[in-house]
Design a protein around this motif. Structure first.
Motif, short mmCIF file in Angstrom:
data_model
loop_
_atom_site.label_atom_id
_atom_site.label_comp_id
_atom_site.label_asym_id
_atom_site.label_seq_id
_atom_site.Cartn_x
_atom_site.Cartn_y
_atom_site.Cartn_z
N HIS A 130 8.85 6.47 13.35
CA HIS A 130 7.89 5.38 13.16
C HIS A 130 7.44 5.32 11.71
O HIS A 130 7.40 4.25 11.10
N LEU A 131 7.12 6.45 11.12
CA LEU A 131 6.61 6.44 9.75
C LEU A 131 7.69 6.09 8.73
O LEU A 131 7.40 5.47 7.70
N VAL A 132 8.94 6.44 9.00
CA VAL A 132 10.04 6.03 8.13
C VAL A 132 10.20 4.51 8.20
O VAL A 132 10.34 3.84 7.18
N VAL A 133 10.16 3.96 9.39
CA VAL A 133 10.24 2.50 9.55
C VAL A 133 9.03 1.85 8.87
O VAL A 133 9.18 0.89 8.11
N HIS A 134 7.85 2.38 9.11
CA HIS A 134 6.62 1.85 8.51
C HIS A 134 6.72 1.84 6.98
O HIS A 134 6.45 0.84 6.32
N GLY A 135 7.13 2.97 6.42
CA GLY A 135 7.26 3.06 4.97
C GLY A 135 8.32 2.12 4.42
O GLY A 135 8.13 1.50 3.37
N THR A 136 9.43 1.98 5.14
CA THR A 136 10.49 1.06 4.71
C THR A 136 9.97 -0.37 4.70
O THR A 136 10.26 -1.14 3.77
N LEU A 137 9.18 -0.74 5.69
CA LEU A 137 8.60 -2.09 5.70
C LEU A 137 7.69 -2.29 4.49
O LEU A 137 7.68 -3.37 3.89
N HIS A 138 6.95 -1.27 4.11
CA HIS A 138 6.15 -1.36 2.88
C HIS A 138 7.04 -1.61 1.66
O HIS A 138 6.69 -2.42 0.79
N LEU A 139 8.18 -0.93 1.59
CA LEU A 139 9.10 -1.15 0.47
C LEU A 139 9.58 -2.59 0.41
O LEU A 139 9.90 -3.11 -0.65
N LEU A 140 9.62 -3.25 1.57
CA LEU A 140 10.11 -4.62 1.67
C LEU A 140 8.99 -5.65 1.61
O LEU A 140 9.20 -6.83 1.88
N GLY A 141 7.78 -5.20 1.25
CA GLY A 141 6.69 -6.14 1.00
C GLY A 141 5.71 -6.34 2.13
O GLY A 141 4.76 -7.12 1.99
N TYR A 142 5.88 -5.66 3.25
CA TYR A 142 4.94 -5.80 4.36
C TYR A 142 3.70 -4.94 4.08
O TYR A 142 3.81 -3.84 3.54
N THR A 143 2.54 -5.48 4.46
CA THR A 143 1.29 -4.75 4.27
C THR A 143 0.47 -4.85 5.55
O THR A 143 0.79 -5.63 6.45
#
Length: 173
Positions: A130-143
């Motif tokens: 979950h945290l890897v997915v969460h962090g990857t979404l942050h890299l892609l601009g999601y907040t």
């Protein structure tokens, strides 16, 4: 792209501490690819680009000391946090042609992730996914600073994780 696996992913995994329980490189790549493909599908639904671009991500697995130092330096918050995301300089849609994207860097503090999993009664590997997915979404601009953004990001995380066979991480059992 390579077959059904999605974008070509160059994954640089760095070990910043002597950590007893480490995820397999293949697991990290699977989770990151799932996030990249989930975002591509999400953006296709909005009539943006629907293609996950080839690219690179660095994942640094750290202990408590380095986690605390990085969190203090970059977020001005004391103590370690579970995941920090440092987006790369370019978005896929800003690059000409099919140049690979430098998505950025994830820093994951495994002792914090392990502690949280125990405290929340979650499987540690699923919590890490979950945290890897969460962090990857942050890299892609999601907040998740605003309620609407958080709702959108959590829904996307839940869909991506469901595709990996992982239950909704926001439902407490």
């Amino acid at each position: 792209m390579t077959g059904n696996r999605g974008p070509t992913l160059e994954l640089d995994i760095q070990l910043g501490a002597d950590l007893p329980a480490l995820p397999a490189d293949a697991d990290l790549a699977t989770w990151i690819r799932a996030a990249l493909n989930g975002v591509a599908a999400d953006r296709a639904a909005e009539a943006n680009t629907g293609v996950a671009a080839d690219g690179a991500i660095s994942v640094r697995l750290v202990g408590l000391e380095e986690g605390a130092e990085l969190n203090s330096t970059w977020r001005q918050k004391p103590g370690p946090t579970n995941v920090l995301a440092f987006p790369g300089p370019w978005r896929a849609e800003d690059l000409p042609g099919s140049l690979p994207v430098e998505y950025g860097d994830l820093v994951i503090c495994l002792p914090v992730v392990s502690r949280e999993a125990v405290e929340q009664g979650k499987d540690p590997v699923r919590h890490l996914a979950h945290l890897v997915v969460h962090g990857t979404l942050h890299l892609l601009g999601y907040t998740h600073d605003e309620k609407a953004d958080a709702t959108r990001m959590e829904a996307l995380e839940t869909r991506i994780l469901a595709g990996l066979g992982i239950p909704d991480p926001y439902v407490m059992v």
